[in-house]
Design a protein around this motif. Structure first.
Motif, PDB file in Angstrom:
ATOM      1  N   ALA A 258       0.856  -1.192   0.000  1.00 49.51           N
ATOM      2  CA  ALA A 258       0.000   0.000   0.000  1.00 49.51           C
ATOM      3  C   ALA A 258       0.885   1.233   0.000  1.00 49.51           C
ATOM      4  CB  ALA A 258      -0.918  -0.002   1.213  1.00 49.51           C
ATOM      5  N   TYR A 259       0.350   2.301  -0.571  1.00 53.43           N
ATOM      6  CA  TYR A 259       1.081   3.566  -0.727  1.00 53.43           C
ATOM      7  C   TYR A 259       0.323   4.619   0.080  1.00 53.43           C
ATOM      8  CZ  TYR A 259       2.295   7.839  -3.428  1.00 53.43           C
ATOM      9  OH  TYR A 259       2.667   9.095  -3.832  1.00 53.43           O
ATOM     10  N   CYS A 260       0.984   5.162   1.119  1.00 49.37           N
ATOM     11  CA  CYS A 260       0.256   6.000   2.076  1.00 49.37           C
ATOM     12  C   CYS A 260       0.753   7.446   2.032  1.00 49.37           C
ATOM     13  CB  CYS A 260       0.426   5.466   3.477  1.00 49.37           C
ATOM     14  SG  CYS A 260      -0.005   3.730   3.642  1.00 49.37           S
ATOM     15  N   LEU A 261       0.036   8.274   1.281  1.00 52.39           N
ATOM     16  CA  LEU A 261       0.374   9.697   1.192  1.00 52.39           C
ATOM     17  C   LEU A 261      -0.749  10.534   1.806  1.00 52.39           C
ATOM     18  CD1 LEU A 261       2.217  11.981   0.068  1.00 52.39           C
ATOM     19  CD2 LEU A 261       0.948  11.811  -2.088  1.00 52.39           C
TER      20      LEU A 261
ATOM     21  N   GLU B 101       0.416  -6.210   3.238  1.00 42.11           N
ATOM     22  CA  GLU B 101       1.435  -6.740   4.153  1.00 42.11           C
ATOM     23  C   GLU B 101       2.562  -5.730   4.370  1.00 42.11           C
ATOM     24  OE1 GLU B 101       0.453  -9.183   1.626  1.00 42.11           O
ATOM     25  OE2 GLU B 101      -0.692 -10.461   3.000  1.00 42.11           O
ATOM     26  N   PHE B 102       2.691  -4.750   3.457  1.00 44.64           N
ATOM     27  CA  PHE B 102       3.670  -3.673   3.714  1.00 44.64           C
ATOM     28  C   PHE B 102       3.085  -2.335   3.288  1.00 44.64           C
ATOM     29  CE2 PHE B 102       4.687  -4.847  -0.680  1.00 44.64           C
ATOM     30  CZ  PHE B 102       4.926  -3.619  -1.288  1.00 44.64           C
ATOM     31  N   TYR B 103       3.551  -1.277   3.974  1.00 44.82           N
ATOM     32  CA  TYR B 103       3.046   0.072   3.734  1.00 44.82           C
ATOM     33  C   TYR B 103       4.239   1.016   3.538  1.00 44.82           C
ATOM     34  CZ  TYR B 103      -1.374  -1.721   5.558  1.00 44.82           C
ATOM     35  OH  TYR B 103      -2.533  -2.449   5.744  1.00 44.82           O
TER      36      TYR B 103
ATOM     37  N   ILE C 151       7.000   0.101   6.295  1.00 47.45           N
ATOM     38  CA  ILE C 151       6.540  -0.469   7.567  1.00 47.45           C
ATOM     39  C   ILE C 151       5.745  -1.746   7.297  1.00 47.45           C
ATOM     40  CG2 ILE C 151       5.303   0.028   9.719  1.00 47.45           C
ATOM     41  CD1 ILE C 151       5.547   2.989   9.130  1.00 47.45           C
ATOM     42  N   ASP C 152       6.096  -2.812   8.008  1.00 47.94           N
ATOM     43  CA  ASP C 152       5.351  -4.072   7.862  1.00 47.94           C
ATOM     44  C   ASP C 152       4.000  -3.960   8.542  1.00 47.94           C
ATOM     45  OD1 ASP C 152       7.279  -5.358   6.404  1.00 47.94           O
ATOM     46  OD2 ASP C 152       8.267  -6.233   8.155  1.00 47.94           O
TER      47      ASP C 152
END
Ligand SMILES: Cc1cc2nc3c(=O)[nH]c(=O)nc-3n(C[C@H](O)[C@H](O)[C@H](O)COP(=O)(O)OP(=O)(O)OC[C@H]3O[C@@H](n4cnc5c(N)ncnc54)[C@H](O)[C@@H]3O)c2cc1C
Length: 401
Positions: free
Chosen positions: A142-145, A184-186, A205-206
């Motif tokens: 996932a891509y967290c902006l 599963e990862f960010y 971050i896992d």
């Protein structure tokens, strides 16, 4: 047509949900790749799409299958575990997937975006440690902006990473995260310095890291099989090797990823528009009024012709931008233009498809009402279409505000 013939009609227009586009392939390898995707669409995606979208179930198993087939990281170099395909090919694969099932294509596109920071800014050591499982799709990304108070103004984000002994402690909230709660990862864009873009850094971050959790899924208008949720970071402690790139590089990494991501969304939009066009053509050639197929009325066939022309134009624009990317030329403005045109086209073509199906188009028995709801999302994600115009305007004038 009587009401009792409705399911048959719906079946007839369900059949062409695999793309009928005649694709040019430069080699047997690329032809085989396109054939493989259509086979997967026919055997795996099309049989599941209606039920999963109606119930909002996330088809993680399908993404595992696509990963095993090498489709989750097609555009990355072979040497690091990717598929080694040019953007022009990997984007056409996305378009094919989107013709059969938009949520799946968006998942593949977002996963590829989520791999971008480590691929392009990670150290050799970081890549050797984590990249394999990411590019294979074994671990979903996932891509967290975005945040609740910073969407279009992404550089105003407030999630904060505070240095600790040997690492960082991160607290904040990320909004609208595709795969939120399933990934599963960010890759998380976080403030390590002062205000503005220069104060932002990127962390990997896992999902299982203590303090990271997902809020309940958003109740979206469409794409129900694509999970979207806020991610809460409550004193998440990470070691310093989780910083991707240097402190302060996070915003530049995030924006470079979005150039590629916007081309992905453009290809998804063209696939969706293609599906709406195919449904409209299939219906118009079967539906009779005034004792003839409605496709024989010029008012309908001209509408179909305009839809087909718009889809072809949007496809040509994303492929032109992909060609620049493949040649190593700057393509930010072209990616923004492709995203803008393709997603507006998807919205228009889905709307016109409903018009061609008349009252039936306005029901859930036919897929076009779902296409309409899904198209709206594409005009918003990865920068709204107003923001795409801003990017294009700045490219033309050089004026930042
Ligand atoms: C289904 C879905 C999935 C998403 N997935 C992700 C994800 O995986 N990761 C992630 O980080 N984000 C994700 N997003 C967030 C998405 O990128 C934002 O919604 C988008 O950038 C807009 O931000 P906002 O919703 O806060 O709207 P706002 O920024 O509040 O904008 C509201 C309105 O104002 C307009 N506007 C704002 N500024 C300007 C301006 N300068 N000029 C003209 N008009 C302007 C906008 O165009 C819009 O019409 C997702 C969103 C959705 C809906």
């Amino acid at each position: 047509m009587t009401v009792s013939s409705l399911p048959e009609m719906a079946d007839a227009i369900t059949d062409p949900r695999v793309s009928t586009v005649d694709r040019a392939a430069d080699s047997d390898e690329i032809r085989a790749l396109f054939d493989l995707v259509r086979e997967l669409n026919r055997d795996l995606l099309v049989p599941r799409v209606d039920q999963a979208e109606a119930t909002g179930s996330f088809p993680r198993d399908i993404l595992h299958t696509l990963g095993a087939a090498g489709l989750m990281s097609l555009a990355y170099p072979v040497e690091i575990g990717g598929g080694g395909q040019p953007a022009s090919v990997s984007l056409q694969v996305l378009e094919e997937l989107a013709t059969s099932w938009l949520s799946i294509a968006v998942s593949v596109s977002v996963h590829s975006l989520a791999c971008f920071p480590l691929v392009h800014a990670g150290s050799l050591q970081q890549r050797q440690r984590w990249l394999d499982q990411m590019l294979s799709g074994e671990r979903l990304g996932a891509y967290c902006l975005s945040e609740p108070d910073s969407g279009s103004d992404a550089a105003a984000l407030t999630t904060r990473a505070t240095p600790t002994n040997g690492g960082y402690r991160i607290s904040g909230r990320k909004a609208w995260i595709t795969h939120g709660g399933e990934a599963e990862f960010y890759h998380v864009m976080t403030r390590t310095g002062g205000d503005g873009p220069a104060g932002i850094s990127c962390f990997l971050i896992d999902a299982e890291t203590p303090g990271l959790s997902a809020a309940p899924r958003e109740r979206k208008m469409g794409a129900w099989a694509s999970p979207t949720a806020a991610i809460i970071l409550d004193n998440v402690t990470v070691t310093s090797d989780r910083l991707i790139g240097d402190e302060g590089q996070g915003f530049a990494i995030a924006m470079a990823g979005l150039d590629a991501g916007r081309l992905g969304i453009a290809a998804c939009a063209v696939g969706l528009a293609q599906a709406a066009l195919q449904a409209a053509v299939a219906y118009a050639t079967q539906r009779q009024q005034f004792s003839q197929p409605i496709a024989d009325f010029q008012g309908v066939s001209f509408l179909l012709a305009d839809m087909a022309t718009a889809v072809e134009a949007a496809r040509s624009l994303y492929l032109a931008a992909a060609d620049r990317a493949d040649r190593g030329l700057p393509y930010s403005a072209q990616a923004a233009m492709a995203k803008l045109l393709a997603t507006d086209t998807a919205m228009k073509v889905a709307t016109d498809a409903i018009q061609i199906l008349g009252g039936y188009g306005y029901t859930r028995d036919f897929p076009v009402e779902r296409f309409f709801r899904e198209a709206k999302m594409l005009q918003i994600v990865e920068g709204t279409n107003q923001i795409q115009r801003m990017v294009i305007g700045r490219h033309l004038t050089g004026v930042r505000r």
